[in-house]
Each structure stands twice: as structure tokens, then as C-alpha cells.
Design a protein around this motif. Structure first.
Motif, mmCIF file in Angstrom:
data_model
loop_
_atom_site.group_PDB
_atom_site.id
_atom_site.type_symbol
_atom_site.label_atom_id
_atom_site.label_comp_id
_atom_site.label_asym_id
_atom_site.label_seq_id
_atom_site.Cartn_x
_atom_site.Cartn_y
_atom_site.Cartn_z
ATOM 1 N N VAL A 79 0.869 -1.164 0.000
ATOM 2 C CA VAL A 79 0.000 0.000 0.000
ATOM 3 C C VAL A 79 0.915 1.224 0.000
ATOM 4 O O VAL A 79 1.909 1.255 0.734
ATOM 5 N N VAL A 80 0.598 2.220 -0.809
ATOM 6 C CA VAL A 80 1.397 3.445 -0.838
ATOM 7 C C VAL A 80 1.106 4.261 0.417
ATOM 8 O O VAL A 80 -0.055 4.540 0.728
ATOM 9 N N LEU A 81 2.170 4.640 1.141
ATOM 10 C CA LEU A 81 2.031 5.509 2.302
ATOM 11 C C LEU A 81 2.268 6.961 1.941
ATOM 12 O O LEU A 81 1.618 7.848 2.462
ATOM 13 N N GLY A 82 3.245 7.212 1.065
ATOM 14 C CA GLY A 82 3.575 8.588 0.697
ATOM 15 C C GLY A 82 4.905 8.653 -0.012
ATOM 16 O O GLY A 82 5.505 7.626 -0.333
ATOM 17 N N ASP A 83 5.348 9.883 -0.233
ATOM 18 C CA ASP A 83 6.589 10.110 -0.958
ATOM 19 C C ASP A 83 7.559 10.938 -0.137
ATOM 20 O O ASP A 83 7.167 11.904 0.536
ATOM 21 N N LEU A 84 8.824 10.561 -0.207
ATOM 22 C CA LEU A 84 9.939 11.363 0.260
ATOM 23 C C LEU A 84 10.495 12.073 -0.979
ATOM 24 O O LEU A 84 9.996 11.854 -2.085
ATOM 25 N N PRO A 85 11.503 12.902 -0.854
ATOM 26 C CA PRO A 85 11.976 13.624 -2.041
ATOM 27 C C PRO A 85 12.328 12.728 -3.235
ATOM 28 O O PRO A 85 12.029 13.078 -4.380
ATOM 29 N N LEU A 86 12.931 11.579 -3.012
ATOM 30 C CA LEU A 86 13.289 10.673 -4.100
ATOM 31 C C LEU A 86 12.389 9.448 -4.149
ATOM 32 O O LEU A 86 12.000 9.003 -5.229
ATOM 33 N N CYS A 87 12.079 8.885 -3.016
ATOM 34 C CA CYS A 87 11.468 7.558 -2.967
ATOM 35 C C CYS A 87 9.997 7.569 -2.589
ATOM 36 O O CYS A 87 9.567 8.370 -1.761
ATOM 37 N N ARG A 88 9.280 6.638 -3.177
ATOM 38 C CA ARG A 88 7.929 6.306 -2.731
ATOM 39 C C ARG A 88 8.078 5.333 -1.575
ATOM 40 O O ARG A 88 8.907 4.428 -1.613
ATOM 41 N N VAL A 89 7.285 5.550 -0.519
ATOM 42 C CA VAL A 89 7.305 4.670 0.643
ATOM 43 C C VAL A 89 6.062 3.788 0.579
ATOM 44 O O VAL A 89 4.938 4.285 0.546
ATOM 45 N N LEU A 90 6.310 2.495 0.540
ATOM 46 C CA LEU A 90 5.242 1.502 0.505
ATOM 47 C C LEU A 90 5.187 0.794 1.845
ATOM 48 O O LEU A 90 6.217 0.627 2.506
ATOM 49 N N LEU A 91 4.003 0.349 2.218
ATOM 50 C CA LEU A 91 3.823 -0.484 3.394
ATOM 51 C C LEU A 91 3.486 -1.883 2.909
ATOM 52 O O LEU A 91 2.509 -2.064 2.170
ATOM 53 N N MET A 92 4.295 -2.853 3.277
ATOM 54 C CA MET A 92 3.974 -4.236 2.953
ATOM 55 C C MET A 92 2.673 -4.583 3.664
ATOM 56 O O MET A 92 2.536 -4.321 4.861
ATOM 57 N N ASN A 93 1.729 -5.131 2.921
ATOM 58 C CA ASN A 93 0.419 -5.448 3.512
ATOM 59 C C ASN A 93 0.501 -6.756 4.294
ATOM 60 O O ASN A 93 -0.086 -7.766 3.935
ATOM 61 N N ASP A 94 1.287 -6.700 5.368
ATOM 62 C CA ASP A 94 1.478 -7.835 6.268
ATOM 63 C C ASP A 94 1.652 -7.289 7.676
ATOM 64 O O ASP A 94 2.712 -6.760 8.024
ATOM 65 N N ALA A 95 0.609 -7.405 8.469
ATOM 66 C CA ALA A 95 0.622 -6.852 9.816
ATOM 67 C C ALA A 95 1.505 -7.652 10.778
ATOM 68 O O ALA A 95 1.655 -7.267 11.935
#
Length: 138
Positions: free
Chosen positions: A15-31
Motif C-alpha cells: 500500500v502506498v504511504l507517501g513520498d519522500l523527495p526521491l522515494c515512494r514509501v510503501l507499506l507491505m500489507n502484512d501486519a
């Protein structure tokens, strides 16, 4: 930064959490584990060394920022940071919070426990927890 295609496997698993200046931050959908993935928003890059020097440095900085944030937020016993890319060739870097009582400790997380997808409420909570990180770069 122009839009870039995300590997279909990353799209499926994260799941996309957001963006830093260069990178997209994803959350692995595994709690099972707090687990984020950094993906530089640059097309056709498979290896860190393929980025120009300035972007290698930026990715290292963003990895450090994300690692510190997750370490503090989740009180990690250990942060596992890795860029493997054997199955998903697009350059991406895993950031996994490890605790001595987690499902895989002390082994690697891959294949140790079936993924437990986040509920809608848990996902909303995770998004909220990461907002201060993205607000720094707003």
C-alpha cells in the motif's frame, strides 16, 4: 519527479504511504511486522549503483531517515534493511522492524509466517503513524 511505473508485484503486495523527495514509501500489507519498502521514483533502475551518485546519496539518506523513524516508532530490537531484487527487479529497499518475540526471530522474515493483511482500521492507523514523517518534507 515524473510518474514512474511500480512493479506489479509491489503494487499487489503493498500500500502506498507517501513520498519522500526521491522515494515512494510503501507499506507491505502484512501486519506480522512493521515493514516498509523504499522505491526510488526513477524508471528502469534495478541496482543501486545504476543511480547517479547524487541519487545514491539521496536514497541512502532517505533509508536512514525511514529506518530511524521506524526504529523509534515501533521500538525495534533490530532494523533489517535490504535490497535483494531477485524476484522484483525494480530497485527497492526493504525496511523491517524486528523484535526478539516476532514470528521469525532470529531468522529472515521471508516465508516464515503467512502474511496477515491489515484490516481497514489497522491500515488507517499505520497511515496516521507515518504522516509526521511525510509532513517533514511537505
Amino acid at each position: 519527479m515524473e510518474e514512474f511505473p511500480l512493479d506489479p508485484q509491489l503494487e499487489k503486495d503493498c500500500v502506498v504511504l507517501g513520498d519522500l523527495p526521491l522515494c515512494r514509501v510503501l507499506l507491505m500489507n502484512d501486519a506480522t511486522y512493521p515493514w516498509c519498502i523504499l522505491v526510488p521514483r526513477v524508471t528502469e533502475i534495478e541496482e543501486l549503483f545504476q543511480l547517479v551518485d547524487e541519487l545514491q546519496i539521496q536514497m541512502a539518506l532517505e533509508s536512514g531517515i525511514l529506518s530511524r523513524y521506524m526504529n523509534d516508532l515501533f521500538e525495534a530490537d533490530k532494523m533489517n534493511v535490504a535490497a535483494l531484487g531477485n524476484k522484483v527487479r525494480q530497485l527497492h529497499m526493504h525496511h523491517v522492524v524486528r523484535k526478539q518475540n516476532d514470528a521469525a526471530w532470529p531468522e529472515p522474515v521471508w516465508g516464515k509466517a503467512p502474511a496477515q493483511p491489515y484490516s481497514d482500521n489497522e491500515l488507517a492507523e499505520m497511515r496516521e503513524k507515518f504522516q509526521p514523517l511525510f509532513a517533514r518534507f511537505g
